[in-house]
Design a protein around this motif. Structure first.
Motif, PDB file in Angstrom:
ATOM      1  N   ALA A 109       0.830  -1.205   0.000  1.00 20.28           N
ATOM      2  CA  ALA A 109       0.000   0.000   0.000  1.00 20.28           C
ATOM      3  C   ALA A 109       0.865   1.255   0.000  1.00 20.28           C
ATOM      4  CB  ALA A 109      -0.932   0.000   1.210  1.00 20.28           C
ATOM      5  N   ARG A 110       1.932   1.263   0.793  1.00 22.05           N
ATOM      6  CA  ARG A 110       2.817   2.439   0.836  1.00 22.05           C
ATOM      7  C   ARG A 110       3.469   2.686  -0.522  1.00 22.05           C
ATOM      8  NH1 ARG A 110       4.664  -0.393   5.661  1.00 22.05           N
ATOM      9  NH2 ARG A 110       3.563   0.445   7.480  1.00 22.05           N
ATOM     10  N   VAL A 111       4.002   1.618  -1.121  1.00 23.27           N
ATOM     11  CA  VAL A 111       4.702   1.760  -2.396  1.00 23.27           C
ATOM     12  C   VAL A 111       3.737   2.190  -3.499  1.00 23.27           C
ATOM     13  CG1 VAL A 111       5.955   0.498  -4.196  1.00 23.27           C
ATOM     14  CG2 VAL A 111       6.527   0.130  -1.778  1.00 23.27           C
ATOM     15  N   LEU A 112       2.587   1.555  -3.571  1.00 19.09           N
ATOM     16  CA  LEU A 112       1.637   1.855  -4.638  1.00 19.09           C
ATOM     17  C   LEU A 112       1.003   3.232  -4.455  1.00 19.09           C
ATOM     18  CD1 LEU A 112      -0.022  -1.664  -4.893  1.00 19.09           C
ATOM     19  CD2 LEU A 112       1.540  -0.617  -6.554  1.00 19.09           C
ATOM     20  N   ALA A 113       0.730   3.615  -3.197  1.00 19.69           N
ATOM     21  CA  ALA A 113       0.155   4.943  -2.947  1.00 19.69           C
ATOM     22  C   ALA A 113       1.146   6.036  -3.329  1.00 19.69           C
ATOM     23  CB  ALA A 113      -0.251   5.077  -1.492  1.00 19.69           C
ATOM     24  N   ARG A 114       2.415   5.823  -3.047  1.00 23.38           N
ATOM     25  CA  ARG A 114       3.435   6.809  -3.416  1.00 23.38           C
ATOM     26  C   ARG A 114       3.614   6.841  -4.933  1.00 23.38           C
ATOM     27  NH1 ARG A 114       9.068   6.813  -4.293  1.00 23.38           N
ATOM     28  NH2 ARG A 114      10.057   8.787  -3.684  1.00 23.38           N
ATOM     29  N   ARG A 115       3.686   5.675  -5.538  1.00 23.28           N
ATOM     30  CA  ARG A 115       3.925   5.589  -6.979  1.00 23.28           C
ATOM     31  C   ARG A 115       2.799   6.241  -7.771  1.00 23.28           C
ATOM     32  NH1 ARG A 115       6.578   2.326 -10.898  1.00 23.28           N
ATOM     33  NH2 ARG A 115       5.269   1.807 -12.677  1.00 23.28           N
ATOM     34  N   TYR A 116       1.552   6.034  -7.317  1.00 22.89           N
ATOM     35  CA  TYR A 116       0.395   6.504  -8.076  1.00 22.89           C
ATOM     36  C   TYR A 116      -0.312   7.682  -7.414  1.00 22.89           C
ATOM     37  CZ  TYR A 116       1.133   2.223 -10.722  1.00 22.89           C
ATOM     38  OH  TYR A 116       1.689   1.235 -11.504  1.00 22.89           O
ATOM     39  N   ALA A 117       0.385   8.388  -6.516  1.00 22.50           N
ATOM     40  CA  ALA A 117      -0.135   9.619  -5.897  1.00 22.50           C
ATOM     41  C   ALA A 117      -1.526   9.411  -5.306  1.00 22.50           C
ATOM     42  CB  ALA A 117      -0.142  10.762  -6.921  1.00 22.50           C
ATOM     43  N   ALA A 118      -1.663   8.350  -4.491  1.00 22.33           N
ATOM     44  CA  ALA A 118      -2.973   7.978  -3.957  1.00 22.33           C
ATOM     45  C   ALA A 118      -3.119   8.291  -2.471  1.00 22.33           C
ATOM     46  CB  ALA A 118      -3.234   6.498  -4.208  1.00 22.33           C
ATOM     47  N   ALA A 119      -2.401   9.287  -1.966  1.00 16.59           N
ATOM     48  CA  ALA A 119      -2.577   9.695  -0.572  1.00 16.59           C
ATOM     49  C   ALA A 119      -4.019  10.127  -0.345  1.00 16.59           C
ATOM     50  CB  ALA A 119      -1.623  10.838  -0.234  1.00 16.59           C
ATOM     51  N   GLY A 120      -4.640   9.620   0.721  1.00 15.42           N
ATOM     52  CA  GLY A 120      -6.040   9.923   1.003  1.00 15.42           C
ATOM     53  C   GLY A 120      -7.008   9.029   0.254  1.00 15.42           C
ATOM     54  N   ARG A 121      -6.487   8.242  -0.683  1.00  8.58           N
ATOM     55  CA  ARG A 121      -7.333   7.343  -1.471  1.00  8.58           C
ATOM     56  C   ARG A 121      -6.787   5.909  -1.398  1.00  8.58           C
ATOM     57  NH1 ARG A 121      -6.663  11.890  -4.270  1.00  8.58           N
ATOM     58  NH2 ARG A 121      -4.990  10.969  -5.514  1.00  8.58           N
ATOM     59  N   THR A 122      -6.281   5.550  -0.215  1.00  8.05           N
ATOM     60  CA  THR A 122      -5.682   4.229  -0.006  1.00  8.05           C
ATOM     61  C   THR A 122      -6.277   3.586   1.239  1.00  8.05           C
ATOM     62  OG1 THR A 122      -3.587   4.845  -1.066  1.00  8.05           O
ATOM     63  CG2 THR A 122      -3.514   3.012   0.491  1.00  8.05           C
ATOM     64  N   ILE A 123      -6.594   2.317   1.141  1.00  3.99           N
ATOM     65  CA  ILE A 123      -7.102   1.568   2.286  1.00  3.99           C
ATOM     66  C   ILE A 123      -6.372   0.232   2.365  1.00  3.99           C
ATOM     67  CG2 ILE A 123      -9.024   0.590   0.952  1.00  3.99           C
ATOM     68  CD1 ILE A 123     -10.676   0.697   3.552  1.00  3.99           C
ATOM     69  N   VAL A 124      -6.024  -0.170   3.599  1.00  8.45           N
ATOM     70  CA  VAL A 124      -5.348  -1.448   3.838  1.00  8.45           C
ATOM     71  C   VAL A 124      -6.235  -2.292   4.736  1.00  8.45           C
ATOM     72  CG1 VAL A 124      -3.231  -2.586   4.590  1.00  8.45           C
ATOM     73  CG2 VAL A 124      -3.136  -0.232   3.732  1.00  8.45           C
ATOM     74  N   LEU A 125      -6.482  -3.513   4.323  1.00  5.11           N
ATOM     75  CA  LEU A 125      -7.250  -4.484   5.100  1.00  5.11           C
ATOM     76  C   LEU A 125      -6.305  -5.635   5.410  1.00  5.11           C
ATOM     77  CD1 LEU A 125     -10.396  -4.577   2.760  1.00  5.11           C
ATOM     78  CD2 LEU A 125     -10.036  -3.078   4.730  1.00  5.11           C
ATOM     79  N   ALA A 126      -5.893  -5.760   6.671  1.00  4.79           N
ATOM     80  CA  ALA A 126      -4.851  -6.741   6.966  1.00  4.79           C
ATOM     81  C   ALA A 126      -4.805  -7.088   8.444  1.00  4.79           C
ATOM     82  CB  ALA A 126      -3.475  -6.200   6.535  1.00  4.79           C
ATOM     83  N   GLY A 127      -4.362  -8.297   8.716  1.00  7.94           N
ATOM     84  CA  GLY A 127      -4.144  -8.748  10.083  1.00  7.94           C
ATOM     85  C   GLY A 127      -2.802  -8.294  10.612  1.00  7.94           C
ATOM     86  N   THR A 128      -2.320  -8.994  11.597  1.00 15.34           N
ATOM     87  CA  THR A 128      -1.126  -8.597  12.331  1.00 15.34           C
ATOM     88  C   THR A 128       0.137  -8.597  11.468  1.00 15.34           C
ATOM     89  OG1 THR A 128       0.252  -9.150  14.258  1.00 15.34           O
ATOM     90  CG2 THR A 128      -0.733 -10.979  13.064  1.00 15.34           C
ATOM     91  N   GLU A 129       1.087  -7.743  11.870  1.00 13.62           N
ATOM     92  CA  GLU A 129       2.445  -7.800  11.317  1.00 13.62           C
ATOM     93  C   GLU A 129       3.323  -8.750  12.123  1.00 13.62           C
ATOM     94  OE1 GLU A 129       4.029  -3.914   9.492  1.00 13.62           O
ATOM     95  OE2 GLU A 129       2.838  -3.260  11.225  1.00 13.62           O
ATOM     96  N   GLY A 130       2.806  -9.252  13.253  1.00 11.76           N
ATOM     97  CA  GLY A 130       3.530 -10.248  14.029  1.00 11.76           C
ATOM     98  C   GLY A 130       3.790  -9.880  15.472  1.00 11.76           C
ATOM     99  N   ALA A 131       3.983  -8.584  15.763  1.00 12.94           N
ATOM    100  CA  ALA A 131       4.377  -8.176  17.109  1.00 12.94           C
ATOM    101  C   ALA A 131       3.200  -7.797  17.994  1.00 12.94           C
ATOM    102  CB  ALA A 131       5.357  -7.008  17.039  1.00 12.94           C
ATOM    103  N   ALA A 132       2.069  -7.464  17.405  1.00 16.20           N
ATOM    104  CA  ALA A 132       0.906  -6.994  18.159  1.00 16.20           C
ATOM    105  C   ALA A 132      -0.347  -7.196  17.317  1.00 16.20           C
ATOM    106  CB  ALA A 132       1.067  -5.513  18.520  1.00 16.20           C
ATOM    107  N   PRO A 133      -1.524  -7.170  17.948  1.00 17.74           N
ATOM    108  CA  PRO A 133      -2.754  -7.275  17.156  1.00 17.74           C
ATOM    109  C   PRO A 133      -2.846  -6.140  16.153  1.00 17.74           C
ATOM    110  CG  PRO A 133      -3.212  -7.560  19.502  1.00 17.74           C
ATOM    111  CD  PRO A 133      -1.788  -7.100  19.407  1.00 17.74           C
ATOM    112  N   SER A 134      -3.532  -6.388  15.054  1.00 18.90           N
ATOM    113  CA  SER A 134      -3.658  -5.382  14.007  1.00 18.90           C
ATOM    114  C   SER A 134      -4.626  -4.282  14.418  1.00 18.90           C
ATOM    115  CB  SER A 134      -4.162  -6.033  12.715  1.00 18.90           C
ATOM    116  OG  SER A 134      -4.368  -5.065  11.706  1.00 18.90           O
ATOM    117  N   ALA A 135      -4.250  -3.038  14.121  1.00 19.01           N
ATOM    118  CA  ALA A 135      -5.147  -1.904  14.335  1.00 19.01           C
ATOM    119  C   ALA A 135      -5.965  -1.609  13.078  1.00 19.01           C
ATOM    120  CB  ALA A 135      -4.337  -0.673  14.725  1.00 19.01           C
ATOM    121  N   LEU A 136      -5.744  -2.386  12.022  1.00 20.33           N
ATOM    122  CA  LEU A 136      -6.421  -2.171  10.745  1.00 20.33           C
ATOM    123  C   LEU A 136      -7.668  -3.041  10.650  1.00 20.33           C
ATOM    124  CD1 LEU A 136      -3.308  -2.349   8.382  1.00 20.33           C
ATOM    125  CD2 LEU A 136      -4.508  -0.274   9.112  1.00 20.33           C
ATOM    126  N   PRO A 137      -8.583  -2.699   9.738  1.00 15.55           N
ATOM    127  CA  PRO A 137      -9.674  -3.628   9.449  1.00 15.55           C
ATOM    128  C   PRO A 137      -9.098  -4.922   8.887  1.00 15.55           C
ATOM    129  CG  PRO A 137     -10.042  -1.482   8.404  1.00 15.55           C
ATOM    130  CD  PRO A 137      -8.644  -1.484   8.906  1.00 15.55           C
TER     131      PRO A 137
END
Length: 321
Positions: A109-137
């Motif tokens: 999401a970070r790479v694609l939002a930067r590449r395609y100028a999508a700040a404010g138009r990006t959403i991430v739906l994902a579980g944990t990164e491993g160290a803590a519960p996910s704060a994302l949907p």
């Protein structure tokens, strides 16, 4: 007993449990077979995937409410497109709770939002990164459907573009949804095709990072679609161990090729070559990533790629070390 030692012992007994033994977060693991699906035959599983069936088991009510609030907040934060500008809407989804997919979806999401100028138009739906519960949907068939419907409300279908990145385990029937021992399902190519058609999104750049993901190409390819998959329809892809930072495909395409200011076709060719080299080195059967870019997609890709940002360095541990 020495009075000082006696006081110390008493203080340890009275100390909160958290002070005595820090709680270490453990990511969800897959221990139980999926209900109903485990006993189904191949034709039934394929039918479930085509319908986008999602099965939830024993999920606490408070968790359901918290998830509803997270998803609502993320959808409401998306901004409308700008009239007369080809805007990209980035939706990055990890459909499995193994941390490798949560890490890959976030950085994609970070790479694609930067590449395609999508700040404010990006959403991430994902579980944990491993160290803590996910704060994302969470990434699930239902949350993906809601995200696509919300993007369709905000975008101008005549000029704007959906950039969708899906990452998970895969099967010949499609891409798999699995949240620990609580959530199960799959999304077949037919289901994703129907979803995009239902909400009216015709301009789409699709990335599918999963085994057998080439099965999405024949159904999804069109004049207005660009699609890149991690493998052919009959091949597995590699690097999806839970403790990895990247799959082979994610590392080659997102973490390396798409960080450079080069067109999608060239980036996809570079990623294919990188993956093939890593597979030869490890004596693995080639995954054979697939690429299809429609003629109309070339037009909006040219607009999106007119002012690509400077290159950035890869992050995380390489998929192949």
């Amino acid at each position: 007993m020495n009075p000082v030692l006696k006081l110390l012992a008493a203080s340890l007994l009275l100390a909160p449990a958290s002070a005595q033994q820090p709680v270490v977060y453990t990511p969800p693991t897959h221990n139980l077979p999926p209900p109903f699906i485990a006993k189904a035959d191949g034709a039934e599983v394929a039918a479930y995937a085509e319908l986008g069936i999602q099965i939830e088991r024993d999920r606490p009510a408070r968790d359901t409410l918290a998830e509803h609030r997270r998803l609502s907040a993320a959808l409401n934060a998306l901004q409308p497109g700008r009239r007369g500008v080809v805007d990209a809407y980035v939706v990055a989804v990890a459909l499995d709770s193994d941390p490798v997919f949560g890490r890959e979806a976030r950085e994609a999401a970070r790479v694609l939002a930067r590449r395609y100028a999508a700040a404010g138009r990006t959403i991430v739906l994902a579980g944990t990164e491993g160290a803590a519960p996910s704060a994302l949907p969470m990434g699930s068939p239902a949350s993906l459907s809601a995200a696509l419907a919300r993007v369709a409300e905000l975008m101008d279908a005549r000029e704007d573009v959906l950039v969708l990145y899906l990452t998970s385990h895969g099967a010949p029937v499609g891409i798999v949804y699995n949240d620990g021992d609580q959530g199960y399902g799959a999304i077949a190519p037919t289901r994703l095709w129907r979803l995009l058609g239902e909400v009216g999104i015709a301009n789409r750049l699709l990335f599918v990072s999963a085994c057998y993901s080439g099965t999405f190409v024949p159904m999804l390819m069109s004049g207005g679609t660009a699609i890149v998959t991690a493998s052919a329809a009959d091949r597995t892809s590699f690097g999806c161990r839970a403790d990895n930072d990247w799959t082979y495909f994610g590392d080659a395409l997102i973490n390396r090729a798409l960080r450079k200011p080069q067109p999608l076709a060239r980036a996809a060719a570079e990623a294919r070559a990188s993956v093939a080299g890593w597979e030869r080195r490890d004596r693995l059967e080639p995954s054979d990533p697939q690429v299809s870019i429609g003629r109309d997609a070339e037009r909006w890709l040219a607009a999106l790629e007119r002012n690509l940002p400077p290159a950035t360095a890869p992050v995380g541990r390489p998929a192949v070390e």
